[in-house]
Scaffold this active site. Structure first.
Site, PDB file in Angstrom:
ATOM      1  N   ASN A 144      45.428  18.631  37.525  1.00 17.93           N
ATOM      2  CA  ASN A 144      44.522  18.547  38.677  1.00 17.93           C
ATOM      3  C   ASN A 144      43.931  19.935  38.936  1.00 17.93           C
ATOM      4  O   ASN A 144      44.574  20.782  39.545  1.00 17.93           O
ATOM      5  CB  ASN A 144      45.311  18.040  39.899  1.00 17.93           C
ATOM      6  CG  ASN A 144      44.461  17.984  41.153  1.00 17.93           C
ATOM      7  OD1 ASN A 144      43.233  18.085  41.084  1.00 17.93           O
ATOM      8  ND2 ASN A 144      45.105  17.821  42.303  1.00 17.93           N
ATOM      9  N   LYS A 202      41.579  20.732  40.845  1.00 17.45           N
ATOM     10  CA  LYS A 202      41.051  20.894  42.213  1.00 17.45           C
ATOM     11  C   LYS A 202      39.631  21.475  42.150  1.00 17.45           C
ATOM     12  O   LYS A 202      38.890  21.104  41.250  1.00 17.45           O
ATOM     13  CB  LYS A 202      42.012  21.736  43.050  1.00 17.45           C
ATOM     14  CG  LYS A 202      43.440  21.167  42.978  1.00 17.45           C
ATOM     15  CD  LYS A 202      44.389  21.756  43.943  1.00 17.45           C
ATOM     16  CE  LYS A 202      45.752  21.106  43.730  1.00 17.45           C
ATOM     17  NZ  LYS A 202      46.743  21.540  44.688  1.00 17.45           N
ATOM     18  N   HIS A 239      44.975  12.300  47.735  1.00 19.72           N
ATOM     19  CA  HIS A 239      45.691  13.581  47.625  1.00 19.72           C
ATOM     20  C   HIS A 239      45.868  14.164  49.028  1.00 19.72           C
ATOM     21  O   HIS A 239      44.986  14.037  49.876  1.00 19.72           O
ATOM     22  CB  HIS A 239      44.898  14.544  46.731  1.00 19.72           C
ATOM     23  CG  HIS A 239      45.688  15.758  46.358  1.00 19.72           C
ATOM     24  ND1 HIS A 239      45.859  16.818  47.222  1.00 19.72           N
ATOM     25  CD2 HIS A 239      46.388  16.066  45.244  1.00 19.72           C
ATOM     26  CE1 HIS A 239      46.623  17.735  46.637  1.00 19.72           C
ATOM     27  NE2 HIS A 239      46.958  17.300  45.432  1.00 19.72           N
ATOM     28  N   GLU A 252      45.545  17.030  50.143  1.00 15.16           N
ATOM     29  CA  GLU A 252      44.480  17.957  50.566  1.00 15.16           C
ATOM     30  C   GLU A 252      43.285  17.178  51.127  1.00 15.16           C
ATOM     31  O   GLU A 252      42.570  17.672  51.994  1.00 15.16           O
ATOM     32  CB  GLU A 252      44.061  18.854  49.390  1.00 15.16           C
ATOM     33  CG  GLU A 252      45.115  19.928  49.138  1.00 15.16           C
ATOM     34  CD  GLU A 252      45.152  20.456  47.714  1.00 15.16           C
ATOM     35  OE1 GLU A 252      44.237  20.182  46.926  1.00 15.16           O
ATOM     36  OE2 GLU A 252      46.140  21.153  47.398  1.00 15.16           O
ATOM     37  N   GLU A 301      54.456  13.620  45.841  1.00 13.37           N
ATOM     38  CA  GLU A 301      54.179  15.045  46.017  1.00 13.37           C
ATOM     39  C   GLU A 301      54.572  15.469  47.429  1.00 13.37           C
ATOM     40  O   GLU A 301      53.780  15.292  48.375  1.00 13.37           O
ATOM     41  CB  GLU A 301      52.685  15.329  45.844  1.00 13.37           C
ATOM     42  CG  GLU A 301      52.132  15.002  44.490  1.00 13.37           C
ATOM     43  CD  GLU A 301      50.868  15.821  44.219  1.00 13.37           C
ATOM     44  OE1 GLU A 301      50.917  16.676  43.344  1.00 13.37           O
ATOM     45  OE2 GLU A 301      49.864  15.610  44.915  1.00 13.37           O
ATOM     46  N   GLY A 339      51.294  23.835  46.004  1.00 13.94           N
ATOM     47  CA  GLY A 339      50.650  25.154  46.043  1.00 13.94           C
ATOM     48  C   GLY A 339      51.465  26.240  46.719  1.00 13.94           C
ATOM     49  O   GLY A 339      50.938  27.300  47.046  1.00 13.94           O
ATOM     50  N   SER A 348      54.185  22.398  42.806  1.00 15.88           N
ATOM     51  CA  SER A 348      54.696  23.640  42.212  1.00 15.88           C
ATOM     52  C   SER A 348      55.450  23.437  40.896  1.00 15.88           C
ATOM     53  O   SER A 348      56.490  24.057  40.660  1.00 15.88           O
ATOM     54  CB  SER A 348      55.569  24.390  43.232  1.00 15.88           C
ATOM     55  OG  SER A 348      54.776  24.822  44.320  1.00 15.88           O
TER      56      SER A 348
HETATM   57  P1  PGA Z   1      50.471  22.585  42.625  1.00 16.79           P
HETATM   58  O1  PGA Z   1      49.539  21.355  43.076  1.00 16.79           O
HETATM   59  O2  PGA Z   1      50.984  22.290  41.249  1.00 16.79           O
HETATM   60  O3  PGA Z   1      49.559  23.788  42.652  1.00 16.79           O
HETATM   61  O4  PGA Z   1      51.557  22.679  43.624  1.00 16.79           O
HETATM   62  C1  PGA Z   1      49.934  20.046  42.801  1.00 16.79           C
HETATM   63  C2  PGA Z   1      48.904  19.076  43.327  1.00 16.79           C
HETATM   64  O5  PGA Z   1      48.276  19.350  44.344  1.00 16.79           O
HETATM   65  O6  PGA Z   1      48.694  18.019  42.748  1.00 16.79           O
END
Ligand code: PGA
Length: 259
Positions: free
Chosen positions: A10, A12, A96, A98, A174, A180, A220
Site C-alpha cells: 500500500n 498510500k 482503510h 486513514e 490493522e 505507521g 508496521s
Molecule cells: P504501515 O501501514 O506498514 O506503514 O504501518 C500499513 C497500512 O496502513 O496499511
C-alpha cells in the site's frame, strides 16, 4: 488453504513522480522473479495504475486504494470500481483507517463500496482494526474492547453480502495504533484478533466460511517481523505501508515470507 500468501504494497500517497515509481517498481521486479507461494499486489495511487498495469503484466497483481460505490455518473473527483476493473486491477482496498479518519468514512460507506467492488468482480481488501483508546482507558488501564469494535466493524461492513461472495473478500486486520507508528502488534495478540474475526464470521455465516476467509495483518510490518505473522500466527498475508516504499526492505519481506 490452497491460496497463495498475499503481500499487498500500500503505497498510500507516494511517490510523487513517475520517475520514482519506475525506479521503485524496477528495483522490486529485478529482485523477484517467480514466487511459488506468494502473490504480490501493488496498490499505488490511482494516477499510476495504468502505467503499472502495463509494466507488471501477469507477474504481479494490482489494487486500487479506494473507489466510489456507483459505476458512473455525476460524481466529480470519484473513481469507480468498473473503471478499476477496466484498468486491470484485481483488488480494491476498502475502508482503510486513514480514510475513516481523514474522510469520515463510516461502515455504511464501506459496505456500499464492498458491494460495488464485488459487483464488478474484483476482490475487496476490507480493513478493520481497533484504536488505542479501545484497548486502554485514559489512565492507561487495559479495557480490551478490541472484540467489540472489530466485531461491530465486521458485522456492519458485511451487511447484505452472501456467503458465496464472502469468498472474494480479503479482510485486513490493522490495529490503528500500529499503522505507521513503528509499533507492531505482537504476533500472539494479532493471532487472537484473527481467531476472533474467524469466530465472528462463523457466527454470521458458517464454520466453513470462517475457515476459508483470507485474513491479512497490517501495521508496521518490516523484514524482521513479517514472517512471524504468516508462519507463527497463521495469517494469509500482509498489508504493508511504509516498508513497501523501500525496495530492498520490501524484497526482504517477500523473500522471508516466501521461503
Ligand atoms: P504501515 O501501514 O506498514 O506503514 O504501518 C500499513 C497500512 O496502513 O496499511
Amino acid at each position: 488453504m490452497d491460496k497463495k500468501t498475499l503481500i499487498v504494497a500500500n503505497w498510500k500517497m507516494n511517490p510523487v513522480s513517475k520517475k520514482e515509481v519506475s525506479r521503485l517498481l524496477d528495483s522490486v521486479k529485478n529482485e523477484i522473479n517467480s514466487l511459488e507461494k506468494t502473490e504480490i499486489v501493488f496498490a499505488p495511487p490511482f494516477v499510476y495504475l495504468s502505467k503499472i498495469s502495463l509494466s507488471i503484466k501477469k507477474q504481479f497483481s494490482l489494487a486500487a486504494q479506494d473507489c466510489f460505490w456507483e459505476n458512473k455518473g455525476a460524481y466529480t473527483g470519484e473513481i469507480s470500481s468498473a473503471m478499476l476493473k477496466d484498468l486491470g486491477c484485481q483488488y480494491v482496498i476498502v475502508g482503510h483507517s486513514e480514510r475513516k479518519k481523514n474522510f469520515n468514512e463510516t461502515e455504511e460507506v464501506v459496505n456500499r463500496k464492498i458491494k460495488a467492488v464485488l459487483k464488478n468482480r474484483l476482490n475487496p481488501i476490507v480493513c478493520i482494526g481497533e484504536e488505542l483508546r479501545d484497548s486502554f482507558d485514559s489512565q492507561g488501564r487495559p479495557i480490551n474492547e478490541m472484540n467489540l469494535v472489530v466485531g461491530d466493524q465486521i458485522e456492519k461492513s458485511l451487511i447484505g453480502i452472501s456467503e458465496a461472495r464472502l469468498r472474494d473478500i480479503v479482510i485486513a486486520y490493522e490495529p490503528v495504533w500500529a499503522i505507521g507508528t513503528g509499533i507492531s502488534c505482537l504476533s500472539d495478540d494479532a493471532m487472537k484478533a484473527m481467531l476472533f474475526i474467524k469466530k465472528t464470521i462463523s457466527k454470521l455465516y458458517s464454520r466453513s466460511a470462517a475457515e476459508k476467509v483470507r485474513i491479512l495483518y497490517g501495521g508496521s510490518v518490516n523484514s524482521k517481523n513479517a514472517a512471524e505473522y504468516i508462519k507463527e500466527a497463521g495469517f494469509n498475508g500482509l498489508l504493508i505501508g511504509s516498508a513497501s516504499l523501500n525496495a530492498s526492505e520490501f524484497v526482504k519481506i517477500v523473500k522471508n515470507v516466501d521461503e
